[in-house]
Design a protein around this motif. Structure first.
Motif, PDB file in Angstrom:
ATOM      1  N   ALA A  15       0.640  -1.103  -0.264  1.00  0.00           N
ATOM      2  CA  ALA A  15      -0.090  -0.097  -0.067  1.00  0.00           C
ATOM      3  C   ALA A  15       0.597   1.441   0.366  1.00  0.00           C
ATOM      4  CB  ALA A  15      -1.255   0.127   0.832  1.00  0.00           C
ATOM      5  N   GLY A  16       0.338   2.846  -0.318  1.00  0.00           N
ATOM      6  CA  GLY A  16       0.850   4.141  -0.316  1.00  0.00           C
ATOM      7  C   GLY A  16       2.170   3.833  -1.452  1.00  0.00           C
ATOM      8  N   GLU A  17       3.264   3.859  -1.691  1.00  0.00           N
ATOM      9  CA  GLU A  17       4.084   4.402  -3.043  1.00  0.00           C
ATOM     10  C   GLU A  17       4.959   3.515  -2.441  1.00  0.00           C
ATOM     11  OE1 GLU A  17       5.136   8.660  -2.285  1.00  0.00           O
ATOM     12  OE2 GLU A  17       3.647   9.640  -2.417  1.00  0.00           O
ATOM     13  N   THR A  22      10.664   3.451   0.374  1.00  0.00           N
ATOM     14  CA  THR A  22      10.339   2.644   0.382  1.00  0.00           C
ATOM     15  C   THR A  22      10.529   1.353   0.057  1.00  0.00           C
ATOM     16  OG1 THR A  22       8.313   2.394  -0.916  1.00  0.00           O
ATOM     17  CG2 THR A  22       7.524   3.795   0.665  1.00  0.00           C
ATOM     18  N   GLU A  47      -3.415  -1.015  -2.989  1.00  0.00           N
ATOM     19  CA  GLU A  47      -3.806   0.417  -2.566  1.00  0.00           C
ATOM     20  C   GLU A  47      -2.277   0.938  -3.231  1.00  0.00           C
ATOM     21  OE1 GLU A  47      -4.232  -0.837   2.101  1.00  0.00           O
ATOM     22  OE2 GLU A  47      -5.845  -2.755   0.738  1.00  0.00           O
ATOM     23  N   VAL A  48      -1.333   0.746  -4.364  1.00  0.00           N
ATOM     24  CA  VAL A  48      -0.227   1.816  -4.613  1.00  0.00           C
ATOM     25  C   VAL A  48      -0.423   2.698  -5.575  1.00  0.00           C
ATOM     26  CG1 VAL A  48       0.578   1.710  -6.012  1.00  0.00           C
ATOM     27  CG2 VAL A  48       1.269  -0.417  -4.417  1.00  0.00           C
ATOM     28  N   SER A  49      -0.619   3.933  -4.288  1.00  0.00           N
ATOM     29  CA  SER A  49      -0.804   5.226  -5.107  1.00  0.00           C
ATOM     30  C   SER A  49       0.279   5.382  -6.408  1.00  0.00           C
ATOM     31  CB  SER A  49      -0.946   6.193  -4.034  1.00  0.00           C
ATOM     32  OG  SER A  49       0.259   6.148  -3.426  1.00  0.00           O
TER      33      SER A  49
END
Length: 115
Positions: A15-17, A22, A47-49
């Motif tokens: 999830a996220g960036e 990261t 859920e990856v932006s």
């Protein structure tokens, strides 16, 4: 980052960036899952932006390791921006992509039965 087992598949949910900051948080659990050589590993990017070049490199390296080790790897991509990124980078033909976690698990199960 969450790791779960569904039937015989290890699902790595991100999830996220995914970028240089990261990378380790993504790489470590993903390659730990691959090192265990389960029959199937699904990398869920629902859920990856954002995913940068570092994240793409991690996916390519994971795909290469999975092929070497006989692990069926699937990558879940369900957003147009990520689909487009894979198309533009040419990775859509290199990475085994599924549109949903369900599709990834079904296609991996079918491939295992056929093989």
């Amino acid at each position: 980052m969450r790791v779960a087992t569904i039937d015989a598949a290890v699902v790595v949910r991100i999830a996220g960036e995914v970028d240089a900051f990261t990378e380790a948080a993504v790489r470590d659990p993903l390659f730990e899952a691959l090192d265990a050589t389960p029959p199937v590993v699904v990398v869920d990017l629902e859920e990856v932006s954002f995913i940068g070049s570092t994240g793409l490199r991690v996916l390519v390296e994971a795909c290469e390791q999975a092929r070497r080790d006989g692990v069926d790897l699937r990558v879940v991509v369900n957003t147009r921006p990520l689909q487009r990124l894979l198309e533009v980078s040419g990775l859509d033909g290199h990475l085994p992509v599924a549109g949903s976690l369900h599709d990834a698990l079904v296609s991996a199960g079918s491939a295992a039965k056929a093989g």
